[in-house]
Motif scaffolding. Structure first.
Motif, mmCIF file in Angstrom:
data_model
loop_
_atom_site.group_PDB
_atom_site.id
_atom_site.type_symbol
_atom_site.label_atom_id
_atom_site.label_comp_id
_atom_site.label_asym_id
_atom_site.label_seq_id
_atom_site.Cartn_x
_atom_site.Cartn_y
_atom_site.Cartn_z
ATOM 1 N N HIS A 266 1.924 4.281 7.994
ATOM 2 C CA HIS A 266 2.297 3.730 6.699
ATOM 3 C C HIS A 266 1.125 2.921 6.168
ATOM 4 N N GLN A 267 0.805 3.184 4.936
ATOM 5 C CA GLN A 267 -0.323 2.509 4.326
ATOM 6 C C GLN A 267 -0.087 2.445 2.827
ATOM 7 N N PHE A 268 -0.289 1.283 2.266
ATOM 8 C CA PHE A 268 -0.170 1.106 0.830
ATOM 9 C C PHE A 268 -1.466 0.501 0.307
ATOM 10 N N SER A 269 -1.803 0.831 -0.899
ATOM 11 C CA SER A 269 -2.960 0.246 -1.551
ATOM 12 C C SER A 269 -2.749 -1.266 -1.682
ATOM 13 N N PRO A 270 -3.795 -2.073 -1.550
ATOM 14 C CA PRO A 270 -3.634 -3.526 -1.726
ATOM 15 C C PRO A 270 -2.994 -3.882 -3.067
#
Length: 108
Positions: free
Chosen positions: A100-104
């Motif tokens: 899981h990764q989201f843009s800052p």
């Protein structure tokens, strides 16, 4: 982390009220359960209806069991669902979240 996915369909006329109702039932009950990590709600238009997908995130299966009961594959429904002419999926899916990764910019 485990993702729990549930879907339903709601007539377009009920969508605004149903979203608030979903927060007062499923989200409220989920978030009060130890091991709850968060949720996302998705919607998409269908002819005359809106499909809602609720994904809740959990630390482990035992936490989901504390929320959902012994049979975690069964959807947790509420008596007032019929007010919204809900067409619920009666079962849910569980997924192991492997990334899981989201843009800052999306973090808040």
């Amino acid at each position: 982390m485990i993702a729990r996915e549930w879907k339903c369909r709601v007539p377009e006329v009920h969508i605004e009220g149903f979203t608030g109702y979903l927060y007062e039932t499923g989200i409220k009950d989920s978030s009060a359960t130890p091991g709850y990590l968060g949720a996302q709600i998705f919607q998409r238009s269908l002819p005359g209806k809106v499909e809602i997908t609720l994904i809740t995130y959990w630390d482990k299966m035992a936490s989901i069991k504390a929320f959902a009961g012994d049979d975690i594959s069964q959807a947790r429904l509420y008596p007032e669902d019929e007010i919204y002419e809900l067409e619920p999926d009666l079962s849910v899916q569980h997924y192991e979240v492997i990334e899981h990764q989201f843009s800052p910019a999306l973090r808040g």
